[in-house]
Structure formats: structure tokens, C-alpha cells
Design a protein around this motif. Structure first.
Motif, PDB file in Angstrom:
ATOM      1  N   LEU A  28      25.129   5.628  10.481  1.00 59.23           N
ATOM      2  CA  LEU A  28      26.544   5.951  10.512  1.00 59.23           C
ATOM      3  C   LEU A  28      26.859   6.965  11.605  1.00 59.23           C
ATOM      4  CD1 LEU A  28      27.222   6.228   6.666  1.00 59.23           C
ATOM      5  CD2 LEU A  28      27.562   4.250   8.162  1.00 59.23           C
ATOM      6  N   TYR A  29      28.110   6.900  12.073  1.00 55.46           N
ATOM      7  CA  TYR A  29      28.587   7.885  13.046  1.00 55.46           C
ATOM      8  C   TYR A  29      28.294   9.275  12.520  1.00 55.46           C
ATOM      9  CZ  TYR A  29      31.816  10.842  15.612  1.00 55.46           C
ATOM     10  OH  TYR A  29      32.352  11.854  16.372  1.00 55.46           O
ATOM     11  N   PRO A  30      27.773  10.186  13.357  1.00 55.16           N
ATOM     12  CA  PRO A  30      27.640  10.134  14.820  1.00 55.16           C
ATOM     13  C   PRO A  30      26.304   9.564  15.302  1.00 55.16           C
ATOM     14  CG  PRO A  30      27.207  12.350  14.067  1.00 55.16           C
ATOM     15  CD  PRO A  30      27.538  11.564  12.840  1.00 55.16           C
ATOM     16  N   TYR A  31      25.658   8.731  14.485  1.00 54.20           N
ATOM     17  CA  TYR A  31      24.468   7.969  14.885  1.00 54.20           C
ATOM     18  C   TYR A  31      23.288   8.853  15.251  1.00 54.20           C
ATOM     19  CZ  TYR A  31      28.229   4.566  15.177  1.00 54.20           C
ATOM     20  OH  TYR A  31      29.307   3.785  14.876  1.00 54.20           O
ATOM     21  N   ARG A  32      23.231  10.040  14.655  1.00 55.12           N
ATOM     22  CA  ARG A  32      22.127  10.954  14.931  1.00 55.12           C
ATOM     23  C   ARG A  32      21.279  11.124  13.684  1.00 55.12           C
ATOM     24  NH1 ARG A  32      26.347  14.419  16.481  1.00 55.12           N
ATOM     25  NH2 ARG A  32      25.574  15.953  14.965  1.00 55.12           N
ATOM     26  N   LEU A 297      31.626  12.203  22.045  1.00 54.12           N
ATOM     27  CA  LEU A 297      30.394  12.919  21.746  1.00 54.12           C
ATOM     28  C   LEU A 297      29.901  13.631  23.008  1.00 54.12           C
ATOM     29  CD1 LEU A 297      28.400  10.298  19.611  1.00 54.12           C
ATOM     30  CD2 LEU A 297      29.508  12.386  18.785  1.00 54.12           C
ATOM     31  N   THR A 298      29.282  14.785  22.845  1.00 55.53           N
ATOM     32  CA  THR A 298      28.742  15.503  23.999  1.00 55.53           C
ATOM     33  C   THR A 298      27.518  14.762  24.535  1.00 55.53           C
ATOM     34  OG1 THR A 298      27.253  16.865  22.666  1.00 55.53           O
ATOM     35  CG2 THR A 298      29.508  17.679  22.981  1.00 55.53           C
ATOM     36  N   ASP A 299      27.116  15.107  25.743  1.00 61.54           N
ATOM     37  CA  ASP A 299      25.930  14.485  26.327  1.00 61.54           C
ATOM     38  C   ASP A 299      24.696  14.749  25.470  1.00 61.54           C
ATOM     39  OD1 ASP A 299      27.441  13.525  28.400  1.00 61.54           O
ATOM     40  OD2 ASP A 299      26.915  15.146  29.793  1.00 61.54           O
ATOM     41  N   GLU A 300      24.611  15.942  24.901  1.00 60.83           N
ATOM     42  CA  GLU A 300      23.471  16.255  24.041  1.00 60.83           C
ATOM     43  C   GLU A 300      23.472  15.401  22.780  1.00 60.83           C
ATOM     44  OE1 GLU A 300      25.540  18.416  25.351  1.00 60.83           O
ATOM     45  OE2 GLU A 300      24.274  19.444  26.829  1.00 60.83           O
ATOM     46  N   GLU A 301      24.660  15.212  22.190  1.00 63.91           N
ATOM     47  CA  GLU A 301      24.760  14.389  20.975  1.00 63.91           C
ATOM     48  C   GLU A 301      24.427  12.932  21.280  1.00 63.91           C
ATOM     49  OE1 GLU A 301      28.197  16.750  18.434  1.00 63.91           O
ATOM     50  OE2 GLU A 301      28.794  15.455  20.109  1.00 63.91           O
ATOM     51  N   GLU A 304      20.678  12.560  21.584  1.00 64.51           N
ATOM     52  CA  GLU A 304      19.990  12.512  20.296  1.00 64.51           C
ATOM     53  C   GLU A 304      20.200  11.159  19.622  1.00 64.51           C
ATOM     54  OE1 GLU A 304      19.954  14.515  15.862  1.00 64.51           O
ATOM     55  OE2 GLU A 304      20.965  15.590  17.495  1.00 64.51           O
ATOM     56  N   ALA A 305      21.411  10.603  19.723  1.00 60.49           N
ATOM     57  CA  ALA A 305      21.664   9.291  19.130  1.00 60.49           C
ATOM     58  C   ALA A 305      20.776   8.232  19.772  1.00 60.49           C
ATOM     59  CB  ALA A 305      23.135   8.921  19.290  1.00 60.49           C
ATOM     60  N   ARG A 306      20.636   8.285  21.099  1.00 60.98           N
ATOM     61  CA  ARG A 306      19.768   7.314  21.781  1.00 60.98           C
ATOM     62  C   ARG A 306      18.317   7.475  21.347  1.00 60.98           C
ATOM     63  NH1 ARG A 306      23.489   8.441  26.238  1.00 60.98           N
ATOM     64  NH2 ARG A 306      24.527   6.493  26.865  1.00 60.98           N
ATOM     65  N   ALA A 307      17.912   8.718  21.073  1.00 62.34           N
ATOM     66  CA  ALA A 307      16.530   8.955  20.643  1.00 62.34           C
ATOM     67  C   ALA A 307      16.319   8.601  19.182  1.00 62.34           C
ATOM     68  CB  ALA A 307      16.159  10.418  20.871  1.00 62.34           C
ATOM     69  N   THR A 308      17.403   8.478  18.434  1.00 62.06           N
ATOM     70  CA  THR A 308      17.290   8.206  17.001  1.00 62.06           C
ATOM     71  C   THR A 308      16.850   6.783  16.732  1.00 62.06           C
ATOM     72  OG1 THR A 308      18.914   9.890  16.381  1.00 62.06           O
ATOM     73  CG2 THR A 308      18.595   8.065  14.847  1.00 62.06           C
ATOM     74  N   ASP A 309      17.488   5.816  17.392  1.00 66.17           N
ATOM     75  CA  ASP A 309      17.208   4.417  17.085  1.00 66.17           C
ATOM     76  C   ASP A 309      17.666   3.554  18.270  1.00 66.17           C
ATOM     77  OD1 ASP A 309      16.697   2.573  14.405  1.00 66.17           O
ATOM     78  OD2 ASP A 309      18.047   1.614  15.819  1.00 66.17           O
ATOM     79  N   GLY A 314      22.090   1.351  21.761  1.00 63.81           N
ATOM     80  CA  GLY A 314      22.913   0.224  22.191  1.00 63.81           C
ATOM     81  C   GLY A 314      24.386   0.468  21.948  1.00 63.81           C
ATOM     82  N   ILE A 315      24.721   1.122  20.815  1.00 62.71           N
ATOM     83  CA  ILE A 315      26.123   1.438  20.533  1.00 62.71           C
ATOM     84  C   ILE A 315      26.658   2.429  21.557  1.00 62.71           C
ATOM     85  CG2 ILE A 315      27.653   2.607  18.904  1.00 62.71           C
ATOM     86  CD1 ILE A 315      26.051   1.393  16.643  1.00 62.71           C
ATOM     87  N   ILE A 316      25.902   3.487  21.820  1.00 57.18           N
ATOM     88  CA  ILE A 316      26.351   4.507  22.782  1.00 57.18           C
ATOM     89  C   ILE A 316      26.560   3.881  24.154  1.00 57.18           C
ATOM     90  CG2 ILE A 316      25.758   6.662  23.911  1.00 57.18           C
ATOM     91  CD1 ILE A 316      26.386   6.972  20.951  1.00 57.18           C
ATOM     92  N   ASP A 317      25.616   3.064  24.593  1.00 59.76           N
ATOM     93  CA  ASP A 317      25.723   2.438  25.918  1.00 59.76           C
ATOM     94  C   ASP A 317      26.921   1.489  25.978  1.00 59.76           C
ATOM     95  OD1 ASP A 317      23.481   3.821  26.661  1.00 59.76           O
ATOM     96  OD2 ASP A 317      22.098   2.145  26.349  1.00 59.76           O
ATOM     97  N   ALA A 318      27.129   0.705  24.908  1.00 57.93           N
ATOM     98  CA  ALA A 318      28.227  -0.265  24.902  1.00 57.93           C
ATOM     99  C   ALA A 318      29.580   0.441  24.901  1.00 57.93           C
ATOM    100  CB  ALA A 318      28.104  -1.185  23.689  1.00 57.93           C
ATOM    101  N   VAL A 319      29.710   1.527  24.136  1.00 56.22           N
ATOM    102  CA  VAL A 319      30.972   2.267  24.099  1.00 56.22           C
ATOM    103  C   VAL A 319      31.239   2.928  25.442  1.00 56.22           C
ATOM    104  CG1 VAL A 319      32.122   4.266  23.079  1.00 56.22           C
ATOM    105  CG2 VAL A 319      30.988   2.602  21.604  1.00 56.22           C
TER     106      VAL A 319
END
Length: 467
Positions: A28-32, A297-301, A304-309, A314-319
Motif C-alpha cells: 500500500l501507498y507509500p509503498y515503503r 514523494l521525496t527522492d528518498e521515499e 526506499e519504495a524501489r528497494a522494497t519490492d 514499477g509503480i514509482i517508475d510508471a507514475v
């Protein structure tokens, strides 16, 4: 039987909706991983091992099927679920750690979900004679990925591990008595795996079926809706037992040979909105709101989302790459409105993403051409000038009131008890009710809300008028 999706043009028609069920609540958002809401996951369709007594270990689906006269026919049943895959970062000497950073890139400990599919084709005649068991084994696996730094040296490892899951599908059909040719179809999904008694949920999930649901295609045959059955089938429908799953007609609305049995209660023929282009893992939330929140979301957030899963990445990149025209489409569209008194006459879709007050906008149309819900249809009401009596005092736009929601309001309204507010409109609903739109004085968000035309609405008897 197959443990992956086989090519089936019929079942492929519901793949998008089935995927939404499969990944509902996955992350779930914020995907972290650090977000509180992502600490306790896997909420839908979890069937735990037989030795666990904390959550269901099996579910049951029953529905009604009209076969073709003369007998025969087959059912194509597809079980779909997620199998837990634990991802563990390790130091070069093999020590597990919560996080490993290699050349600035974070690698976090997390639990991924691997989609699994099991297909079975069963004769309807056989199901009417005997109960059929389809044995399911989701194999375990262990994969090691080396993480190398810029110099090429091994800086750590990612270990991904799955544990074997044993389950079964128990399928049967019963010919119901009466003048109509109809069968009651029963499908049980049973988890036969085991775990240590009293094991923590993290361990229990390793041998669980997660987000378990089924797709069924009748070849040939017709499924009857349990939500809106024909009158003659209502008594048999009420006798169907569904536990931890609910069957609905699936695919296009002209099809009755497809069924989706889901742990999430859906309407018949569920469809994804065409404006939704990204699976945000939260079908109960507004795509536009989630997308806008993700964008800020900040660059740091985001890191972390990209490192989570990988799916979160894929969601962060697509958005981030979403073009403006797709973002505008997320603003929505009205598809179901009809003029007052209309039954089957369609009206043009009003796409709110491109709304503008110009020659083609509803505001510019003659009243007789406006839909019944448009404010311009009724000249007898005007939110800017209408008034309503609150006690002995008329209240209209610009009036000052004190909020008294009392017991009528929900808990959020009751937090506003005694606060002063400014009236911005008096509006009438289609049932004749009157509502007062206000903004709370001193609310730091009031200016932004007013710019978007967003107010708080109260009944007149929830207000105290100030002279």
C-alpha cells in the motif's frame, strides 16, 4: 494440471480483473517497507496450513450451473494465488541483515509474492457421479543473487526462498430436483500444508495460499447470478453456501459461461476502469489521489519504495513517466447518469478530465438539453442566493453559524462541535433534502478547499445561526 497460466482466450478475458484481486493490498501507498500499513500484509484470501487455527484453512464456493440439454460439457478451473517468497540480504560472509547498501543502492529484507496458477479440466458428467480431487503442490525454491560493487567484488547476496505448499481442490456437482435443468457446483480449496503449532504469522504464511481465488469456464453451459438470479432460481440460490469467497459472473456482460470466485465481494461482470493504467494494489482507493500522492514523494521515499519490492519500483517508475494526457484521464468520467424518467436511452459520456466552460460544455447548453442532475436544469434553485431557516434566522451564503452536529453526525463531524463556520451555499438534493455547505473558520486548509469548491455539508438542524 498445470502450475502456470495456459493459453485460454476465454479465461484471458478476465485476467486483468483477476490480477487486481491477486494483488489487492499487496503493498500500500507509500509503498515503503517502513510504512506502518505495510508491516501487516496479506489480508485477502489467505488459506493457512491445516495445523494453524488463527485463520481459515479452506474456503467453499457453491453456484448454480445450467448445462446444455443432453449432458456432456466440461469445466476449466483455474486456481490462482500468491506464494510467499522471503527476500533476505546477506553480507559477503552469509550473515542475514535487514538492509544492505551497495554503491548507494539499498537492498531491504522483504516478503515478495510469486503468482502461482493451477489449471484443471474436468468432465461435468464425472462430477455428477463422483467427487473429484485435484492435488496441488507449489514447489519450494531457493535462489541466490550476488551483489557486486563497482569494482566487481562481491559486496553481498540476496537470498530468495519459497517453502513448498500442498493443497487440493475438491469439486463436485449435484443435479437439483425440480422442473428446471440446473446443477449446484461445489468447489473447496483446502490447504494441506503444515506448520509448527503456535508458529508466528510470518512462519505460517510461508506455507499458505495467499489471495486464493478461482476462475471457471463452462464448455458449454450457463452460470446463474447469485446476486440477481432469475425468480425461479431464487430458492436454490439461497441454499448455496459460500465461505471466505464469493462467485460472480465474469467477463463481458453478454457472457454467462465465466465465473470468478473471489475473497473480495464484487458485482457481476466486474471491469477495471479504462482510465486506470497502473495496478496500484488498492482497488478501493482513488487512482488519481494515489497517483498524485506518489508523484510528490521525496527522492528518498521513492528510493526506499524501489528497494522494497520490484513491483513497487514499477509503480514509482510508471507514475514518474506518466504523460499529462493519461493523468488528466484519471480525473474520471460519468458513465451511468440518465435523464430523469429515462430507462434505456443513453446520453453522451461527459468526460470530466476535459471539462471546460465553452461552447460544448454542459453549462452552455439549453436547459432542455441538460441532464437532470445538472444544476442549470432547475432555475428555481440557486446555491448562491437560496436561504434556509435555522431556528428563526434565515441562513444563506455569507452567514455565520456554529456547528452542532450532535448525535446525528459521524465521529469526524462531532470533532467540529462548537466551531464557527461560514456558509458558502444552500443546496438541494434530488430527494428534496436541504444541505448547508460551510467552511470552518480558522481552518488552515480552508483556502485550498475553497479553491477546489470543497465544503463540509450539514443539515440545518445541525447548525446554530448567529445573528
Amino acid at each position: 494440471m498445470s502450475t502456470r497460466d495456459s493459453a485460454d482466450p476465454v479465461l484471458d478475458q478476465v485476467a486483468a480483473v483477476a490480477d487486481a484481486v491477486l494483488f489487492e493490498g499487496y503493498l500500500l501507498y507509500p509503498y515503503r517497507a517502513s510504512a506502518q500499513k505495510n508491516r501487516l500484509r496479506w489480508q485477502f484470501g489467505v488459506l493457512t496450513p491445516a495445523s494453524d487455527d488463527t485463520e481459515p484453512t479452506r474456503n467453499r464456493m457453491e453456484c448454480l450451473l445450467e448445462p446444455v440439454p443432453g449432458g456432456g460439457g466440461e469445466l476449466h478451473i483455474r486456481l490462482r494465488c500468491l506464494q510467499l517468497q522471503a527476500r533476505s540480504p546477506r553480507t559477503p560472509d552469509g550473515t542475514p541483515v535487514e538492509e544492505l547498501v551497495v554503491d548507494g543502492q539499498r537492498h531491504l529484507r522483504f516478503e515478495e509474492g510469486v503468482p502461482r496458477y493451477v489449471d484443471a479440466e474436468l468432465s461435468l458428467d464425472r462430477l455428477l457421479r463422483d467427487e473429484v480431487t485435484v492435488w496441488v503442490l507449489l514447489p519450494g525454491s531457493r535462489d541466490v543473487e550476488e551483489l557486486r560493487d563497482a569494482s566487481g567484488a562481491v559486496a553481498g547476496r540476496l537470498v530468495r526462498e519459497c517453502w513448498p505448499v500442498a493443497a487440493r481442490l475438491v469439486v463436485s456437482a449435484t443435479d437439483l430436483p425440480g422442473p428446471y435443468l440446473v446443477h449446484r457446483l461445489r468447489l473447496d480449496i483446502v490447504n494441506d500444508s503444515s506448520c509448527a503449532p503456535g508458529a508466528p504469522r510470518e512462519e505460517v504464511l510461508r506455507t499458505s495460499l495467499i489471495a486464493a481465488h478461482t476462475l471457471i469456464a463452462a464448455r458449454p453451459g450457463t452460470f446463474l447470478s447469485l446476486t440477481d438470479p432469475p425468480r425461479w432460481a431464487e430458492p436454490a440460490t439461497k441454499e448455496c453456501v459460500n465461505e471466505h469467497t464469493w462467485p460472480v459472473l465474469a467477463g463481458p456482460e453478454d457472457r454467462t459461461d465465466l465465473l470468478l470466485s473471489s475473497p473480495i465481494i464484487l458485482a457481476d461482470h466486474p471491469q477495471l476502469a479504462p482510465e486506470s493504467t497502473i495496478n496500484l494494489f488498492d482497488g478501493l482507493e482513488n487512482d488519481e489521489i494515489l497517483t498524485l500522492r506518489t508523484l510528490v514523494l521525496t527522492d528518498e521515499e521513492k528510493a526506499e519504495a524501489r528497494a522494497t519490492d520490484p513491483r513497487a519500483a514499477g509503480i514509482i517508475d510508471a507514475v514518474d513517466a506518466m504523460p499529462p494526457e493519461i493523468l488528466e484521464r484519471l480525473h474520471g468520467a460519468i458513465r451511468s447518469m440518465r435523464p430523469a424518467g429515462a430507462t434505456s436511452v443513453d446520453i453522451p459520456v461527459f468526460d470530466t478530465s476535459s471539462a471546460a466552460f465553452g461552447a460544448d460544455s454542459p453549462a452552455a447548453q439549453p436547459p432542455e438539453q441538460l441532464p437532470w442532475w445538472d444544476p442549470g436544469q432547475d432555475a428555481a434553485v440557486d446555491p448562491d442566493t437560496d436561504a434556509v431557516m435555522v431556528g428563526d434566522i434565515p441562513v444563506a451564503k455569507g452567514s455565520q453559524v456554529v456547528l452542532r452536529p450532535g448525535r446525528r453526525g459521524d465521529i469526524q463531524d462531532r470533532f467540529l462541535e462548537g466551531m464557527r463556520a461560514t456558509v458558502h451555499a444552500v443546496v438541494h438534493d434530488v430527494d428534496g433534502g436541504v444541505h448547508v455547505a460551510v467552511s470552518v473558520d480558522g481552518d488552515p486548509a480552508a483556502e485550498m478547499q475553497l479553491a477546489h469548491g470543497r465544503f463540509r455539508y450539514f443539515h440545518p438542524d445541525e447548525l446554530e445561526a448567529l445573528s
